[in-house]
Design a protein around this motif. Structure first.
Motif, PDB file in Angstrom:
ATOM      1  N   SER A 435      96.513  47.597  19.636  1.00 25.55           N
ATOM      2  CA  SER A 435      96.105  48.889  20.160  1.00 25.55           C
ATOM      3  C   SER A 435      96.732  50.013  19.360  1.00 25.55           C
ATOM      4  O   SER A 435      96.213  51.114  19.299  1.00 25.55           O
ATOM      5  N   THR A 436      97.876  49.754  18.753  1.00 26.29           N
ATOM      6  CA  THR A 436      98.518  50.747  17.885  1.00 26.29           C
ATOM      7  C   THR A 436      99.171  50.019  16.721  1.00 26.29           C
ATOM      8  O   THR A 436      99.800  48.979  16.893  1.00 26.29           O
ATOM      9  N   THR A 437      99.020  50.529  15.531  1.00 24.89           N
ATOM     10  CA  THR A 437      99.729  50.002  14.371  1.00 24.89           C
ATOM     11  C   THR A 437     100.310  51.160  13.591  1.00 24.89           C
ATOM     12  O   THR A 437      99.798  52.282  13.628  1.00 24.89           O
ATOM     13  N   LYS A 438     101.384  50.898  12.877  1.00 29.90           N
ATOM     14  CA  LYS A 438     102.031  51.919  12.080  1.00 29.90           C
ATOM     15  C   LYS A 438     102.039  51.476  10.623  1.00 29.90           C
ATOM     16  O   LYS A 438     101.934  50.285  10.327  1.00 29.90           O
ATOM     17  N   CYS A 460     108.770  38.480  26.247  1.00 32.85           N
ATOM     18  CA  CYS A 460     107.770  39.043  27.161  1.00 32.85           C
ATOM     19  C   CYS A 460     107.368  40.457  26.758  1.00 32.85           C
ATOM     20  O   CYS A 460     107.075  41.307  27.603  1.00 32.85           O
ATOM     21  N   SER A 461     107.357  40.712  25.462  1.00 28.80           N
ATOM     22  CA  SER A 461     107.006  42.037  24.950  1.00 28.80           C
ATOM     23  C   SER A 461     105.639  41.986  24.282  1.00 28.80           C
ATOM     24  O   SER A 461     105.282  41.000  23.638  1.00 28.80           O
ATOM     25  N   GLY A 462     104.906  43.063  24.438  1.00 26.96           N
ATOM     26  CA  GLY A 462     103.644  43.197  23.726  1.00 26.96           C
ATOM     27  C   GLY A 462     103.804  43.831  22.360  1.00 26.96           C
ATOM     28  O   GLY A 462     102.820  43.992  21.625  1.00 26.96           O
ATOM     29  N   ASN A 463     105.017  44.176  21.984  1.00 24.32           N
ATOM     30  CA  ASN A 463     105.272  44.765  20.663  1.00 24.32           C
ATOM     31  C   ASN A 463     105.657  43.680  19.671  1.00 24.32           C
ATOM     32  O   ASN A 463     106.287  42.682  20.035  1.00 24.32           O
ATOM     33  N   TYR A 464     105.298  43.865  18.425  1.00 27.56           N
ATOM     34  CA  TYR A 464     105.583  42.870  17.404  1.00 27.56           C
ATOM     35  C   TYR A 464     105.698  43.557  16.047  1.00 27.56           C
ATOM     36  O   TYR A 464     105.350  44.737  15.888  1.00 27.56           O
ATOM     37  N   VAL A 465     106.199  42.813  15.073  1.00 29.20           N
ATOM     38  CA  VAL A 465     106.152  43.240  13.674  1.00 29.20           C
ATOM     39  C   VAL A 465     105.525  42.107  12.860  1.00 29.20           C
ATOM     40  O   VAL A 465     105.677  40.937  13.192  1.00 29.20           O
ATOM     41  N   ILE A 466     104.811  42.481  11.826  1.00 32.28           N
ATOM     42  CA  ILE A 466     104.260  41.521  10.871  1.00 32.28           C
ATOM     43  C   ILE A 466     105.119  41.593   9.614  1.00 32.28           C
ATOM     44  O   ILE A 466     105.237  42.664   8.994  1.00 32.28           O
ATOM     45  N   THR A 477     105.200  45.634   9.127  1.00 29.27           N
ATOM     46  CA  THR A 477     104.215  46.474   9.814  1.00 29.27           C
ATOM     47  C   THR A 477     104.414  46.315  11.310  1.00 29.27           C
ATOM     48  O   THR A 477     104.473  45.193  11.821  1.00 29.27           O
ATOM     49  N   GLN A 478     104.545  47.432  12.023  1.00 30.20           N
ATOM     50  CA  GLN A 478     104.719  47.404  13.463  1.00 30.20           C
ATOM     51  C   GLN A 478     103.367  47.467  14.157  1.00 30.20           C
ATOM     52  O   GLN A 478     102.424  48.086  13.672  1.00 30.20           O
ATOM     53  N   GLY A 479     103.279  46.813  15.324  1.00 34.42           N
ATOM     54  CA  GLY A 479     102.043  46.859  16.094  1.00 34.42           C
ATOM     55  C   GLY A 479     102.303  46.491  17.529  1.00 34.42           C
ATOM     56  O   GLY A 479     103.423  46.151  17.911  1.00 34.42           O
ATOM     57  N   SER A 480     101.255  46.581  18.339  1.00 36.14           N
ATOM     58  CA  SER A 480     101.386  46.214  19.745  1.00 36.14           C
ATOM     59  C   SER A 480     100.097  45.602  20.239  1.00 36.14           C
ATOM     60  O   SER A 480      99.016  45.917  19.747  1.00 36.14           O
ATOM     61  N   CYS A 481     100.230  44.709  21.213  1.00 36.67           N
ATOM     62  CA  CYS A 481      99.073  44.074  21.835  1.00 36.67           C
ATOM     63  C   CYS A 481      98.329  45.077  22.705  1.00 36.67           C
ATOM     64  O   CYS A 481      98.880  46.107  23.097  1.00 36.67           O
ATOM     65  N   PRO A 482      97.099  44.751  23.054  1.00 42.35           N
ATOM     66  CA  PRO A 482      96.406  45.571  24.046  1.00 42.35           C
ATOM     67  C   PRO A 482      97.184  45.588  25.363  1.00 42.35           C
ATOM     68  O   PRO A 482      97.963  44.667  25.647  1.00 42.35           O
ATOM     69  N   PRO A 483      96.994  46.605  26.180  1.00 38.20           N
ATOM     70  CA  PRO A 483      97.750  46.724  27.440  1.00 38.20           C
ATOM     71  C   PRO A 483      97.603  45.470  28.305  1.00 38.20           C
ATOM     72  O   PRO A 483      96.527  44.894  28.437  1.00 38.20           O
ATOM     73  N   GLY A 484      98.722  45.034  28.874  1.00 37.60           N
ATOM     74  CA  GLY A 484      98.716  43.894  29.768  1.00 37.60           C
ATOM     75  C   GLY A 484      98.978  42.560  29.104  1.00 37.60           C
ATOM     76  O   GLY A 484      99.164  41.554  29.794  1.00 37.60           O
ATOM     77  N   ASN A 493     100.573  34.973  18.906  1.00 35.29           N
ATOM     78  CA  ASN A 493      99.409  35.814  19.123  1.00 35.29           C
ATOM     79  C   ASN A 493      99.534  36.454  20.492  1.00 35.29           C
ATOM     80  O   ASN A 493     100.362  36.059  21.308  1.00 35.29           O
ATOM     81  N   CYS A 494      98.707  37.462  20.748  1.00 37.23           N
ATOM     82  CA  CYS A 494      98.705  38.098  22.051  1.00 37.23           C
ATOM     83  C   CYS A 494      98.155  37.134  23.096  1.00 37.23           C
ATOM     84  O   CYS A 494      97.243  36.351  22.827  1.00 37.23           O
ATOM     85  N   ASP A 495      98.715  37.205  24.306  1.00 37.00           N
ATOM     86  CA  ASP A 495      98.315  36.271  25.346  1.00 37.00           C
ATOM     87  C   ASP A 495      98.610  36.914  26.703  1.00 37.00           C
ATOM     88  O   ASP A 495      99.336  37.909  26.803  1.00 37.00           O
ATOM     89  N   TYR A 496      98.030  36.315  27.745  1.00 34.01           N
ATOM     90  CA  TYR A 496      98.323  36.771  29.095  1.00 34.01           C
ATOM     91  C   TYR A 496      99.734  36.318  29.489  1.00 34.01           C
ATOM     92  O   TYR A 496     100.159  35.203  29.160  1.00 34.01           O
ATOM     93  N   PRO A 497     100.477  37.162  30.217  1.00 33.39           N
ATOM     94  CA  PRO A 497     101.850  36.785  30.602  1.00 33.39           C
ATOM     95  C   PRO A 497     101.921  35.460  31.353  1.00 33.39           C
ATOM     96  O   PRO A 497     102.884  34.708  31.193  1.00 33.39           O
ATOM     97  N   ASP A 498     100.902  35.155  32.157  1.00 34.50           N
ATOM     98  CA  ASP A 498     100.916  33.911  32.926  1.00 34.50           C
ATOM     99  C   ASP A 498     100.870  32.675  32.042  1.00 34.50           C
ATOM    100  O   ASP A 498     101.176  31.568  32.484  1.00 34.50           O
ATOM    101  N   HIS A 499     100.466  32.845  30.774  1.00 32.32           N
ATOM    102  CA  HIS A 499     100.390  31.718  29.848  1.00 32.32           C
ATOM    103  C   HIS A 499     101.678  31.531  29.038  1.00 32.32           C
ATOM    104  O   HIS A 499     101.771  30.603  28.233  1.00 32.32           O
ATOM    105  N   VAL A 500     102.639  32.434  29.218  1.00 34.12           N
ATOM    106  CA  VAL A 500     103.854  32.428  28.398  1.00 34.12           C
ATOM    107  C   VAL A 500     105.053  32.067  29.268  1.00 34.12           C
ATOM    108  O   VAL A 500     105.311  32.710  30.297  1.00 34.12           O
ATOM    109  N   ALA A 501     105.776  31.018  28.861  1.00 38.38           N
ATOM    110  CA  ALA A 501     106.939  30.568  29.633  1.00 38.38           C
ATOM    111  C   ALA A 501     107.945  31.692  29.819  1.00 38.38           C
ATOM    112  O   ALA A 501     108.317  32.370  28.859  1.00 38.38           O
TER     113      ALA A 501
END
Length: 508
Positions: A435-438, A460-466, A477-484, A493-501
């Motif tokens: 949703s946002t990249t820098k 449990c963060s939606g933020n990441y770096v490549i 490169t900084q970026g973030s997953c779509p909301p939620g 990869n981005c995923d739903y929180p319920d799928h992540v331990a």
């Protein structure tokens, strides 16, 4: 008269037998010369998503796509629900993330994180979808309105840049004579909605003059379509009772009736004439597969000789009379001298004869680099916008032929624009939708880069770096997953929180 025709064929057709060292060995020198590379030409690449189910080396998934070899990638296909008149996923388990799905739409659009210049499009329709339900939808204004609204929502929801309307074909295959009028109305209504949303609208169209005249209101196409992909192939195949080429550049001396229209030169020139000054929106379709026959008599193997049975099915495409270029490469490797290629100088086209059960009775027409050179020269000579391929998963992506990975796609892109923008990237992971990249920065990176590729910035963060290695430093490169969504460290990869331990929400 028959004797005269045979003499004409003998004069007009030069068949050059070629040694079986490589599929493209020994082709005559080309009569064309290329001019300077043309800037801005398009290479539209269709991806048949069912290739993920092919066995062994034929399996082809999103991560096998090189996002630098095409300007536009088209995902085939979505479908039309003829109870709701809305666009829908054709294969929800593969296409969507819902219910543990594979998320192919998300991963496909994530290729733009690797190549930001890439445009992604979802195609609806295709040959197997037929025509009748599209005819039923387009015939009633209320149904069209429902369909148009659903398409805008669908494209935006899944992150595509546009829609490819692949109705094959209005007024045919169970359609109605009025389809030509209704398709024009549908395109105009789609254009209004898509323009407002900033989305592209494209279409794949017939190469047949008769179908073109019956199916398409050319003025409507001019007013609405950003790209028109001309399917300049499937002129001949196992539905015929004689051998002929899948996509010849020129016609044959014995062609008569509608067959006189069944060649690339006629098709593209006819479309250019119809489109006029708007012909730069056209792309010429190029097949990365072959069509073939079983010869009735192996000694009679020239154009229009009898072949009442389809050719073999490939181990991966698994359709009689069809072989991907990658499958031809394997047959060539396995059969050696029994696999002989031939050049038809009048058609500017190739065919091969090889064995089945010890009999050399398999006749398949195909395009390799030498045959494609003739078509690229035609593109170079015409005021059209570039090329289109069907489809990426049948190129030699395993380098079985020894010409490098994806030799046909590489050649087509070089011919269009004079270069391949970048070497094959390392695609061990695909960057998630952002949703946002820098902008990228070069830093020591030891504190944030545990490995090359995607690195979560925290649990449990939606933020990441490549992170990309750059000597002793990292390009980050900084970026973030779509909301939620959050980064799943198991799949990077981005995923739903319920799928992540550890990230599941507590239940009260």
């Amino acid at each position: 008269m028959k004797l005269l025709l045979l003499l004409l064929v003998a004069l007009a057709t030069v068949v050059v037998a070629m040694p079986p060292r490589k599929l493209r060995a020994g082709v005559p020198e080309k009569p064309y010369r290329y001019g300077q590379p043309k800037e801005g030409r398009k290479l539209v690449c269709y991806y048949g998503s069912w290739a993920v189910y092919r066995p062994g080396p034929g399996k082809y998934d999103i991560e096998d796509i090189d996002p630098f070899l095409c300007t536009h990638l088209v995902f085939g296909f979505a479908a039309l629900d003829n109870t709701t008149w809305q666009i829908t996923a054709f294969d929800p388990w593969n296409d969507l993330d819902d219910n543990g799905g594979k998320g192919a739409y998300r991963r496909f659009n994530a290729l733009r994180q690797i190549n930001p210049a890439l445009t992604t499009i979802i195609a609806i329709g295709g040959w197997n979808e037929g025509s009748e339900k599209y005819s039923d939808m387009a015939s009633i204004p209320e149904r069209r309105a429902t369909f148009v609204q659903s398409c805008v929502q669908f494209v935006q929801l899944h992150g595509f840049d546009g829609l490819d309307m692949d109705w094959e074909y209005p007024s045919y295959r169970g359609g109605a004579e009025e389809d030509k009028i209704h398709f024009a109305a549908l395109l105009r209504e789609l254009k209004v909605a898509f323009s407002a949303a900033g989305l592209l609208l494209t279409s794949a169209v017939s190469p047949s003059r008769v179908t073109i005249d019956d199916a398409y209101d050319i003025q409507a196409l001019i007013e609405t379509l950003d790209i028109i992909n001309v399917m300049a192939y499937d002129y001949h195949g196992a539905w015929d009772t004689y051998v002929h080429h899948n996509a010849p550049v020129h016609g044959h001396a014995l062609d008569s009736g509608n067959n006189t229209y069944f060649n690339v030169e006629f098709t593209i020139n006819y479309w250019v004439e119809l489109m006029g000054v708007h012909s730069d929106r056209l792309t010429m379709g190029l097949p990365l597969y072959s069509r073939g026959f079983t010869l009735d008599d192996p000694a009679l193997n020239q154009i229009y000789d009898n072949a009442t049975e389809a050719g073999i099915a490939g181990p991966y495409t698994r359709q009689v009379g069809v072989l991907g270029y990658n499958e031809l490469c394997e047959i060539h490797r396995d059969q050696g001298e029994a696999f002989q290629t031939h050049w038809l100088d009048d058609l500017k086209a190739k065919y091969v004869i090889f064995e089945r059960d010890g009999i050399r009775n398999q006749w398949f027409s195909y395009d390799d680099i030498d045959a494609l050179a003739e078509k690229m020269a035609l593109i170079d000579a015409l005021p059209i916008g570039g090329a289109m391929v069907w489809s990426v998963e049948t190129d030699d992506f395993q380098n079985t032929c020894g010409e490098g990975k994806n030799p046909l796609l590489n050649y087509i892109l070089r011919s269009l624009n004079g270069f391949v923008p970048t070497p094959d990237p390392d695609r061990t992971t695909v960057s998630p939708p952002s949703s946002t990249t820098k902008p990228s920065v070069t830093i020591p990176g030891d504190d944030v880069c545990a490995q090359a590729g995607i690195n979560p910035t925290g649990p449990c963060s939606g933020n990441y770096v490549i992170c990309a290695p750059n000597g002793a430093e990292w390009i980050v490169t900084q970026g973030s997953c779509p909301p939620g969504l959050v980064i799943n460290p198991e799949i990077l990869n981005c995923d739903y929180p319920d799928h992540v331990a550890g990230c599941q929400k507590k239940k009260h």
